[in-house]
Design a protein around this motif. Sequence first.
Motif, PDB file in Angstrom:
ATOM      1  N   HIS A  81      -2.605  10.591   3.929  1.00 39.05           N
ATOM      2  CA  HIS A  81      -4.007  10.835   3.576  1.00 39.05           C
ATOM      3  C   HIS A  81      -4.952   9.671   3.873  1.00 39.05           C
ATOM      4  O   HIS A  81      -6.149   9.867   4.003  1.00 39.05           O
ATOM      5  CB  HIS A  81      -4.148  11.305   2.112  1.00 39.05           C
ATOM      6  CG  HIS A  81      -4.042  10.228   1.079  1.00 39.05           C
ATOM      7  ND1 HIS A  81      -2.844   9.812   0.540  1.00 39.05           N
ATOM      8  CD2 HIS A  81      -4.998   9.459   0.478  1.00 39.05           C
ATOM      9  CE1 HIS A  81      -3.066   8.864  -0.354  1.00 39.05           C
ATOM     10  NE2 HIS A  81      -4.370   8.626  -0.406  1.00 39.05           N
ATOM     11  N   ASP A  82      -4.420   8.446   3.986  1.00 38.99           N
ATOM     12  CA  ASP A  82      -5.285   7.291   4.286  1.00 38.99           C
ATOM     13  C   ASP A  82      -5.058   6.746   5.694  1.00 38.99           C
ATOM     14  O   ASP A  82      -5.643   5.718   6.057  1.00 38.99           O
ATOM     15  CB  ASP A  82      -5.021   6.168   3.267  1.00 38.99           C
ATOM     16  CG  ASP A  82      -5.631   6.464   1.894  1.00 38.99           C
ATOM     17  OD1 ASP A  82      -6.708   7.083   1.834  1.00 38.99           O
ATOM     18  OD2 ASP A  82      -5.021   6.062   0.881  1.00 38.99           O
ATOM     19  N   TYR A 138       0.817  -1.209   0.000  1.00 35.63           N
ATOM     20  CA  TYR A 138       0.000   0.000   0.000  1.00 35.63           C
ATOM     21  C   TYR A 138       0.852   1.260   0.000  1.00 35.63           C
ATOM     22  O   TYR A 138       0.478   2.284  -0.564  1.00 35.63           O
ATOM     23  CB  TYR A 138      -0.940   0.001   1.217  1.00 35.63           C
ATOM     24  CG  TYR A 138      -2.099   0.933   1.024  1.00 35.63           C
ATOM     25  CD1 TYR A 138      -3.185   0.559   0.238  1.00 35.63           C
ATOM     26  CD2 TYR A 138      -2.092   2.213   1.570  1.00 35.63           C
ATOM     27  CE1 TYR A 138      -4.228   1.422   0.011  1.00 35.63           C
ATOM     28  CE2 TYR A 138      -3.145   3.085   1.350  1.00 35.63           C
ATOM     29  CZ  TYR A 138      -4.206   2.687   0.576  1.00 35.63           C
ATOM     30  OH  TYR A 138      -5.234   3.558   0.347  1.00 35.63           O
ATOM     31  N   HIS A 197       1.355   3.232  -3.203  1.00 38.20           N
ATOM     32  CA  HIS A 197       0.306   4.205  -3.557  1.00 38.20           C
ATOM     33  C   HIS A 197       0.599   5.555  -2.892  1.00 38.20           C
ATOM     34  O   HIS A 197       0.511   6.609  -3.530  1.00 38.20           O
ATOM     35  CB  HIS A 197      -1.065   3.668  -3.145  1.00 38.20           C
ATOM     36  CG  HIS A 197      -2.158   4.696  -3.083  1.00 38.20           C
ATOM     37  ND1 HIS A 197      -2.637   5.346  -4.201  1.00 38.20           N
ATOM     38  CD2 HIS A 197      -2.859   5.196  -2.028  1.00 38.20           C
ATOM     39  CE1 HIS A 197      -3.593   6.194  -3.832  1.00 38.20           C
ATOM     40  NE2 HIS A 197      -3.740   6.135  -2.520  1.00 38.20           N
ATOM     41  N   HIS A 257      -5.532   6.775  -8.875  1.00 40.20           N
ATOM     42  CA  HIS A 257      -6.538   5.726  -9.104  1.00 40.20           C
ATOM     43  C   HIS A 257      -6.866   5.593 -10.593  1.00 40.20           C
ATOM     44  O   HIS A 257      -7.044   4.493 -11.109  1.00 40.20           O
ATOM     45  CB  HIS A 257      -7.827   6.028  -8.336  1.00 40.20           C
ATOM     46  CG  HIS A 257      -7.689   5.838  -6.854  1.00 40.20           C
ATOM     47  ND1 HIS A 257      -7.121   4.725  -6.289  1.00 40.20           N
ATOM     48  CD2 HIS A 257      -8.043   6.637  -5.816  1.00 40.20           C
ATOM     49  CE1 HIS A 257      -7.133   4.830  -4.972  1.00 40.20           C
ATOM     50  NE2 HIS A 257      -7.676   5.989  -4.652  1.00 40.20           N
ATOM     51  N   ASP A 290      -4.549  11.843  -5.492  1.00 43.59           N
ATOM     52  CA  ASP A 290      -5.054  10.505  -5.156  1.00 43.59           C
ATOM     53  C   ASP A 290      -5.955   9.985  -6.274  1.00 43.59           C
ATOM     54  O   ASP A 290      -5.816   8.849  -6.737  1.00 43.59           O
ATOM     55  CB  ASP A 290      -5.817  10.618  -3.827  1.00 43.59           C
ATOM     56  CG  ASP A 290      -6.328   9.296  -3.303  1.00 43.59           C
ATOM     57  OD1 ASP A 290      -5.599   8.289  -3.371  1.00 43.59           O
ATOM     58  OD2 ASP A 290      -7.474   9.272  -2.786  1.00 43.59           O
TER      59      ASP A 290
HETATM   60 MN   LIG Z   1      -5.480   6.982  -1.382  1.00 41.62          MN
END
Ligand SMILES: [Mn+2]
Length: 157
Positions: free
Chosen positions: A66-67, A31, A34, A131, A127
Amino acid sequence: MSNKNKNIVETAIEIASTYHHDMYDKYGNPYFEHLERVADRVRDMEYEMVDETSEINLYVATAYLHDVIEDTPMWIGEVKNLFGEDVTLAVDLLTRENEETYADYVGKIKRAKGLSGKIARVVKMADLLDHLMGPTPCPPHLIKRYEKSLYTLMGRL
Ligand SMILES: [Mn+2]
């Protein structure tokens, strides 16, 4: 670029790699990759979207974080202790609540005031671009939603 703000990027990388450790995307990639891509996009956007008086490192630190509230046990109070008010408010804006529709979530980011609102918009656009255009394919049923969200945010740069 002050030393203080240089450090917050290093701290954000440490926090993100620790808290997202052992997390993978739906294709099995770590992750953290990302988060790095989003941070790289935000760095690239610096001269286009972040005015010269802004601290780019607040934007880059927020990209790494951000996540972290939505997807890990990290507590928002700890973000505030480590990163201060602007990053914390931006990360809070970027955290989607369970009961919140995606349109409401993006609308909230679009309307948010001040530096934290601007940071949240730049990071959310990076972001969404990851995606839509990143190395991992976007699930087809999400393409329209992400494109629409991007147009919504472009309406208030
Ligand atoms: Mn994200």
